[in-house]
Design an enzyme around this catalytic site. Structure first.
Site, PDB file in Angstrom:
ATOM      1  CD  GLU A 223      -3.821   1.927  -2.728  1.00 60.47           C
ATOM      2  OE1 GLU A 223      -4.656   2.808  -3.014  1.00 60.47           O
ATOM      3  OE2 GLU A 223      -2.871   2.149  -1.953  1.00 60.47           O
TER       4      GLU A 223
ATOM      5  CG  ASP B 104      -4.241   6.771  -3.157  1.00 60.75           C
ATOM      6  OD1 ASP B 104      -5.405   6.382  -3.212  1.00 60.75           O
ATOM      7  OD2 ASP B 104      -3.429   6.397  -2.279  1.00 60.75           O
TER       8      ASP B 104
ATOM      9  CG  HIS C 282      -1.905   1.021   1.320  1.00 56.91           C
ATOM     10  ND1 HIS C 282      -2.032   1.839   2.407  1.00 56.91           N
ATOM     11  CD2 HIS C 282      -2.855   1.402   0.455  1.00 56.91           C
ATOM     12  CE1 HIS C 282      -3.018   2.684   2.218  1.00 56.91           C
ATOM     13  NE2 HIS C 282      -3.536   2.441   1.037  1.00 56.91           N
TER      14      HIS C 282
ATOM     15  CG  HIS D 285      -3.322   8.430   0.605  1.00 57.41           C
ATOM     16  ND1 HIS D 285      -3.786   9.051   1.739  1.00 57.41           N
ATOM     17  CD2 HIS D 285      -4.202   7.453   0.315  1.00 57.41           C
ATOM     18  CE1 HIS D 285      -4.907   8.463   2.129  1.00 57.41           C
ATOM     19  NE2 HIS D 285      -5.182   7.491   1.281  1.00 57.41           N
TER      20      HIS D 285
END
Length: 164
Positions: free
Chosen positions: A71, A73, A42, A86
């Site tokens: 993962e 953003d 993450h 993020h």
């Protein structure tokens, strides 16, 4: 008998239309086996107290080296550059109480992630680093209904050879 056949044909056509309009992903679905029974890093394989803080190129490289999917953003800067970050606000990661969208990409490079030497990476540079080595889960971060982030990022992803 003729009317029964016509009704059956009409019902079959309606069923097919239903399948194509309500459930478009039933056909031509992407093979998701790469995502099952796999660990994902993450925001990269990070530790915010080291030289590989979250969403940094160093953290992404560590995840790739371990074979971990990632993962992340993405969001747009003031000059519409897609960056990997993020939070909407820079306060937690960079100590600046302003939003990513308030700065151009070049202006963002003055801010360091969690006191390290790492800066906010371009999504394009991230994709070059990963180069299809591990699968990705990409989350679009936008505070508005504007589709510019999607339109810009999908152009980069269209050329990307890896799984996402």
């Amino acid at each position: 008998m003729k009317y029964v056949i016509i009704i059956i044909i009409v019902l079959a056509v309606l069923a097919l239309l239903y399948m194509f309009t309500i459930m478009p992903k039933m056909f031509g679905r992407k093979d998701l086996r790469l995502y099952k029974n796999r660990y994902f890093a993450h925001r990269g394989l990070h530790d915010n107290k080291t030289d590989a803080p979250e969403n940094s190129m160093a953290a992404f490289k560590k995840a790739i080296d371990k074979g971990l999917g990632m993962e992340l953003d993405i969001q747009l800067t003031k000059d519409n550059t897609v960056v990997v970050f993020h939070d909407y606000n820079l306060k937690r990661a960079c100590g600046i109480d302003k939003k990513v969208v308030d700065f151009t990409y070049d202006e963002l490079q003055q801010f360091k992630l969690f006191g390290s030497d790492e800066t906010i990476p371009k999504f394009e540079d991230f994709l070059k680093l990963v180069d299809g080595k591990v699968p990705l889960i990409v989350e679009y971060k936008t505070e508005s209904m504007d589709t510019l982030l999607y339109d810009t990022a999908i152009k980069l992803l269209d050329d990307y050879k890896g799984d996402f």
